[in-house]
Design a protein around this motif. Structure first.
Motif, short mmCIF file in Angstrom:
data_model
loop_
_atom_site.label_atom_id
_atom_site.label_comp_id
_atom_site.label_asym_id
_atom_site.label_seq_id
_atom_site.Cartn_x
_atom_site.Cartn_y
_atom_site.Cartn_z
N GLY A 133 0.78 -1.26 0.01
CA GLY A 133 -0.16 0.15 -0.01
C GLY A 133 0.77 1.33 0.00
O GLY A 133 1.96 1.10 -0.29
N PRO A 134 0.42 2.37 0.61
CA PRO A 134 1.04 3.69 0.52
C PRO A 134 2.52 3.55 1.09
O PRO A 134 3.30 4.17 0.51
N SER A 135 2.31 2.91 2.13
CA SER A 135 4.01 3.22 2.67
C SER A 135 4.76 2.32 2.04
O SER A 135 5.87 2.57 2.00
N GLY A 136 4.19 1.18 1.39
CA GLY A 136 5.03 0.41 0.53
C GLY A 136 5.70 0.88 -0.83
O GLY A 136 6.82 1.10 -0.95
N TYR A 137 4.63 1.93 -1.23
CA TYR A 137 4.93 2.83 -2.39
C TYR A 137 5.98 3.64 -1.99
O TYR A 137 6.95 3.99 -2.66
N ALA A 138 5.93 4.24 -0.65
CA ALA A 138 6.83 5.34 -0.12
C ALA A 138 8.16 4.83 -0.30
O ALA A 138 9.15 5.55 -0.52
N ALA A 139 8.27 3.62 0.50
CA ALA A 139 9.71 2.91 0.70
C ALA A 139 10.39 2.76 -0.49
O ALA A 139 11.61 2.98 -0.93
N ALA A 140 9.54 1.99 -1.78
CA ALA A 140 9.85 1.64 -2.97
C ALA A 140 10.61 2.97 -3.77
O ALA A 140 11.47 3.05 -4.46
N ARG A 141 9.81 3.98 -3.54
CA ARG A 141 10.08 5.31 -4.45
C ARG A 141 11.38 5.69 -3.67
O ARG A 141 12.11 6.31 -4.58
N LEU A 142 11.40 5.66 -2.42
CA LEU A 142 12.66 6.23 -1.70
C LEU A 142 13.88 5.26 -2.25
O LEU A 142 14.98 5.89 -2.50
N ARG A 143 13.67 4.05 -2.24
CA ARG A 143 14.96 3.18 -2.66
C ARG A 143 15.26 3.54 -4.25
O ARG A 143 16.41 3.59 -4.33
N LEU A 144 14.36 3.72 -5.02
CA LEU A 144 14.59 3.82 -6.29
C LEU A 144 15.33 5.18 -6.64
O LEU A 144 16.27 5.19 -7.39
N LEU A 145 15.05 6.44 -5.76
CA LEU A 145 15.75 7.68 -5.78
C LEU A 145 16.95 7.67 -5.20
O LEU A 145 17.87 8.49 -5.72
N THR A 146 17.38 6.83 -4.42
CA THR A 146 18.59 6.96 -3.65
C THR A 146 19.41 5.87 -4.45
O THR A 146 20.79 5.63 -4.06
#
Length: 815
Positions: free
Chosen positions: A14-27
């Motif tokens: 869900g949203p928290s998973g998307y946020a973590a995946a997004r952060l991982r991708l950007l770093t």
């Protein structure tokens, strides 16, 4: 973790998973640029698809659509999400609930959201009323739900755009122009807005919209790379600041450069400027093509009716050899052969700038692909065409940019590469180094009436900061480069020295005037020693002002101008020695004496035409001899109105006078009468030279009064429509009383034009003065003509009479 793993984490959590995946991708250091933007868009698609599926259970006739940058799959780290919830209107209550299920999770994550909920009819209606909405819908992309609904809207929006293009494209062009006026030009700003400034991402999107209209298309070469570069910089800017910003502020530039793996902030800015320049040039070409197509559509029905249904043929008006005007652009003539004519790019550019017209993209690309290098040293025509281009004023900028876009400038002047798009981190400077050099030439073109060698002024203006691409004092480095360039383009040793001196000391006058005590004799003496001559001082004074005006409003003022003028006056007094010697008349050559004797014996003019293949004095020959022009020798029995007659006949035959000398020749003992000898170098404006016999026949008629030259020239001028062209500075006529003891020297500085010498000669004849000798030179688009005149008795003119003649001549030329 792979991209698939990241997406799966987002789907499962869900949203928290998307946020973590997004952060991982950007770093992830291994992924940047287009792959990261694409992966971020795919990740967001998957998350929103899950939200849509959960909230739209049992709902039919709805879809989620990405528009704008998100629709193009270009998500930067802090980009907002442009979303349209599209529905068929059958269940508005369920659609409203679905919208809440979509929008609130986005807001909860702190993401910016631009959202709307519309039916296809509403979406099309809003697009018709709001151009920005329509532009966003052109990039509509299906994310989830009813694919048919999205596809139907895309098809309808594209059809609307193409049908309405004749109306909407001018609106889009006006929108781009207004934005450019507010935000400035990206390629010159020290803190540019990557999106809104001219040449930025908004303009790149506008070019995509023009292409989608099928009405015109942008030059594709380099455009995608330029757009990608700006997006990469924006990504790095978002990561460096943690904000959704498009402005590349000074304090962020080092960090952004490091994020991109670049050497320093200057390297970053240079890449940004290069990308912006590509987009700006593509925009200029595209909007010009849009205007041409729309004008063509507007007049085509009327023309077809006039031609009985036939296809209208575009008019082609000659501008120069191998160069014509067609539909408001400068194109190559059908007979032009770029592969055989190395001077063609410079000739076409000079003709375009003088006519105030743009160079056709096709013409520039053809010349870039086919033209061979200009021989070294350059032939005289190449140098003259460069000077004409530089002296054409404001139109020079657009023409120069067209040549530069296709690499022709760096081929002609390899040293230009080091200053191209080079930033200047000085608040006083408005431009990059290369644009500042062109702006200086534009300003210098206004001062060509103030100096005796406008060609040297214009070339020095182009080169004065050329050393900024090298370490150390740019004036010292520039002097070395200027020597090489000036010699390569064909100036003689003395002229090379003058250009190099101007470049070396282009800051001398303003720095001395504002930082030293002008009452100290040592100050003035040091400047005089550095400058060396009155002529160089005159040029340096004009270059100083042009350079300052091209820098920015803070670099020049009436106070600075008065200080510099005071210094120049003091230095001039130091440099002034004995009065200049009168011009010495050399002994005539055997051919000149033969023509003079024949003219005296027959009582009529005789002439000879011959090609010049010898290089100028002081210049070594190289390779096969190449014609430098055509020498025209004319001997005429001394009589009134010789000068206007000869000049008028040459103008009638479309011969451009490059240099000209007139003098009275002393005949050998035993030969009665006196003869005027004219030794001129001429060139055809276009086409071939006329036959000598025809020139002589017309000259005989002009001298006996049976040929109405003024009427013939007026008829020809009336037959051609006036072009908007460059607005030349007004002519200046001055008297130099100390230049000769035997005659009064009247100097004319004016824009070169067909019939100019004819008008001057006729005006001097009307003033009842006798031209004892003259020295005419055409330097690019400028004529600098000195006339040694006397009264009817052969004595110099009194001061008041000389001033009156000069004033009347200037009034004639201005009229």
């Amino acid at each position: 973790m792979t991209g698939t793993d990241v997406q799966k984490e987002a789907e499962d959590s869900g949203p928290s998973g998307y946020a973590a995946a997004r952060l991982r991708l950007l770093t992830e250091e291994t992924r940047s640029g287009p792959p990261r933007r694409s992966a971020l868009a795919e990740l967001t698609d998957d998350w929103l698809t899950g939200l849509f599926a959960a909230g739209a259970e049992g709902l039919r006739g709805a879809s989620l659509v990405a528009v704008g940058g998100y629709g193009r799959g270009e998500l930067s780290p802090r980009s907002d999400l442009d979303l349209l919830l599209l529905h068929d209107g059958s269940d508005t209550k369920a659609v409203a609930a679905l919208a809440d299920r979509l929008w609130y999770p986005v807001w909860d994550l702190g993401l910016d959201l631009d959202h709307s909920v519309r039916t296809p009819v509403e979406a099309r209606k809003t697009a018709g009323e709001d151009l920005k909405v329509q532009l966003g819908l052109l990039d509509a992309r299906h994310i989830a739900g009813d694919l048919g609904l999205t596809a139907g809207l895309r098809t309808a929006v594209l059809a609307d755009w193409r049908n309405q293009a004749p109306k909407r494209l001018p609106e889009l062009q006006e929108l781009c122009a207004e934005r450019a006026e507010r935000q400035g030009e990206l390629q010159y700003l020290l803190e540019p807005d990557l999106k809104e400034a001219r040449g930025g991402l908004r303009d790149a999107t506008a070019l995509r919209a023009v292409a989608a209209s099928w009405l015109a298309d942008a030059p594709r070469e380099g455009l995608a790379d330029a757009r990608r570069r700006l997006l990469d910089v924006r990504d790095a800017l978002h990561l460096a600041t943690g904000r959704a910003t498009d402005r590349l502020a000074l304090q962020e530039q080092d960090q952004v450069a490091a994020e991109l793996g670049l050497l320093d902030a200057d390297t970053l800015l240079r890449q940004v400027y290069e990308a912006a320049r590509v987009i700006s040039y593509a925009s200029d070409v595209t909007w010009r093509e849009v205007g041409r197509v729309l004008r063509s559509r507007a007049v085509r029905p009327r023309l077809r009716a006039m031609l009985g249904g036939g296809k209208p043929v575009a008019e082609r008006s000659p501008l120069a050899e191998g160069v014509v005007e067609q539909e408001g652009e400068v194109v190559l003539a059908r007979a032009a052969r770029p592969e055989r004519d190395p001077v063609l790019p410079l000739r076409a550019a000079a003709a375009a700038a003088q006519a105030g017209l743009p160079l056709s993209l096709h013409a520039v690309r053809r010349m870039a692909a086919a033209t061979r290098p200009v021989p070294t040293p350059w032939p005289a025509e190449a140098r003259e065409q460069l000077v004409t281009l530089l002296g054409s004023g404001r139109p020079t900028v657009e023409v120069w940019e067209a040549l530069e876009a296709e690499g022709l400038i760096t081929r002609l002047l390899p040293d230009w590469e080091r200053v191209r798009c080079r930033p200047q981190r000085n608040a006083v400077h408005l431009w990059t180094v290369d644009r500042h050099l062109i702006e200086t030439a534009v300003q210098a073109s206004e001062f060509t009436r103030r100096v005796s060698r406008p060609d040297l002024l214009l070339v020095a203006a182009l080169l004065h900061d050329i050393g900024k691409g090298w370490p150390g004092d740019h004036s010292v480095a520039g002097e070395i480069i200027a020597k090489d360039v000036a010699a390569r383009i064909g100036f003689d040793r003395h002229e090379v020295t003058v250009v190099a001196t101007l470049v070396r000391h282009h800051l001398l006058l303003v720095e001395t005037a504002t930082r030293r005590d002008l009452e100290d004799p040592a100050t003035v003496r040091s400047v005089a020693e550095a400058v060396g001559s009155q002529g160089t001082l005159e040029l340096l004074h004009a270059l100083t002002e042009a350079d300052a005006l091209a820098t920015g409003p803070a670099a020049w003022s009436s106070w600075r101008g008065s200080l510099v003028a005071d210094l120049v006056k003091r230095v001039s007094a130091v440099l002034a020695g004995d009065a200049p010697d009168d011009p010495e008349e050399g002994a005539p050559t055997a051919e000149q004496e033969r023509l003079a004797l024949e003219a005296a014996a027959t009582g009529s003019p005789v002439l000879a035409l011959r090609a010049q293949t010898e290089p100028p004095a002081g210049q070594e020959p190289s390779g096969d001899p190449e014609p430098l022009g055509v020498e025209l020798l004319i001997a005429v029995p001394d009589q009134p109105r010789v000068l206007p007659a000869v000049a008028g006949v040459l103008a009638m035959h479309r011969l451009t006078v490059r240099t000209a000398e007139l003098r009275s020749l002393t005949l050998p003992d035993g030969v009665d009468g006196s003869v005027l000898l004219l030794d001129w170098r001429v060139a055809a404006e276009y086409g071939s030279l006329p036959q000598a016999a025809r020139l002589r026949a017309d000259l005989v008629r002009a001298l006996d009064g049976t040929l109405d030259i003024a009427g013939r020239l007026a008829e020809r001028d009336a037959a051609y429509p006036r072009r908007r062209g460059v607005v030349a500075p007004p002519p200046r006529v001055s008297v130099h009383p100390a230049a000769s003891r035997l005659a009064t020297v009247i100097e004319v500085r004016s824009q070169d034009a067909p019939g100019l010498l004819f008008r001057i000669g006729r005006a001097l004849e009307d003033a009842s003065v006798r031209v004892r000798s003259m020295h005419v030179s055409t330097l690019g688009a400028n004529a600098v003509d000195a006339f040694y005149v006397t009264g009817p008795e052969g004595a110099p003119l009194p001061g008041d009479e000389a001033a009156s003649v000069a004033r009347k001549l200037e009034e004639t030329l201005r009229g």
